[in-house]
Design an enzyme around this catalytic site. Structure first.
Site, PDB file in Angstrom:
ATOM      1  N   HIS A  36       0.839  -1.208   0.000  1.00 36.42           N
ATOM      2  CA  HIS A  36       0.000   0.000   0.000  1.00 36.42           C
ATOM      3  C   HIS A  36       0.874   1.260   0.000  1.00 36.42           C
ATOM      4  O   HIS A  36       0.577   2.222  -0.704  1.00 36.42           O
ATOM      5  CB  HIS A  36      -0.923   0.010   1.217  1.00 36.42           C
ATOM      6  CG  HIS A  36      -2.191  -0.743   1.022  1.00 36.42           C
ATOM      7  ND1 HIS A  36      -2.253  -2.113   0.949  1.00 36.42           N
ATOM      8  CD2 HIS A  36      -3.469  -0.311   0.873  1.00 36.42           C
ATOM      9  CE1 HIS A  36      -3.502  -2.485   0.768  1.00 36.42           C
ATOM     10  NE2 HIS A  36      -4.259  -1.417   0.722  1.00 36.42           N
ATOM     11  N   LYS A 101      -9.797  -7.704   8.528  1.00 39.31           N
ATOM     12  CA  LYS A 101     -10.457  -7.945   9.814  1.00 39.31           C
ATOM     13  C   LYS A 101     -10.168  -6.750  10.709  1.00 39.31           C
ATOM     14  O   LYS A 101      -9.132  -6.099  10.591  1.00 39.31           O
ATOM     15  CB  LYS A 101      -9.986  -9.247  10.447  1.00 39.31           C
ATOM     16  CG  LYS A 101      -8.516  -9.274  10.811  1.00 39.31           C
ATOM     17  CD  LYS A 101      -8.136 -10.585  11.469  1.00 39.31           C
ATOM     18  CE  LYS A 101      -6.653 -10.554  11.841  1.00 39.31           C
ATOM     19  NZ  LYS A 101      -6.209 -11.806  12.437  1.00 39.31           N
TER      20      LYS A 101
END
Length: 183
Positions: A36, A101
């Protein structure tokens, strides 16, 4: 159970609500925090990304090596907050879904609401079981990151839950309210 095929559209995102159970099929990209950071750096430099984000879903995962005869090893979700500094930029470029999550930041949720994106949850601790829904895995970029490289996975009926919808509906917040009333 809602069946979805990638790439996702605004209409796909709008029909989902927090708590919905979905089965995803199609291409899903892997990326964790190091990947990222590189993607956002490319954006800041005005350089092209290794894949077109429009309508895509990124799975926050660092899979284990593939055993013989399988396209991938265990592939469980990574805690998502580590991607929070980068996700709003990618959502602004058309990213429609993320799988991970844990909770997300206010900035990520606001970007999801503005650009009609969805945050899905995969079940932590079920990495070997989840991997059975991945039928192909191809390296896309950043091989030097090893298991954190960007890969294009082909998934069939990949099970996920809508944790945060494109209106800001949030399973974590709703669950706390539900149990606060019960106590």
């Amino acid at each position: 159970m809602i069946r979805l095929a990638t790439p996702l559209t605004d209409a796909d995102a709008e029909k989902l609500s927090a708590g919905d159970q979905v089965l995803l099929s199609g291409a899903v990209y892997t990326a964790r925090d190091a990947a990222h950071a590189r993607l956002v750096e490319l954006v800041r430099e005005g350089k092209p990304l290794p894949f077109d984000l429009r309508g895509q879903v990124i799975y926050f995962v660092g899979p284990t090596p593939a055993p013989p005869g399988r396209p991938i090893g265990s592939a469980g979700p990574t805690t998502s907050y580590r991607m929070d500094p980068y996700s709003p930029v990618l959502i602004g470029l058309g990213l429609k879904g993320m799988i991970g999550k844990g909770k997300r930041s206010v900035e990520v949720v606001e970007a999801m609401k503005q650009h009609k994106a969805v945050y899905f949850g995969a079940t932590g601790g079920a990495a070997a079981l989840i991997a059975q829904r991945i039928v192909a895995s191809d390296l896309v970029a950043y091989e030097d990151l090893g298991p954190e490289a960007i890969r294009r996975l082909q998934v069939v009926d990949f099970p996920a839950t809508v944790l945060i919808d494109c209106r800001g509906g949030d399973v974590y917040a709703e669950g706390r309210k539900k149990y606060a009333k019960a106590g």
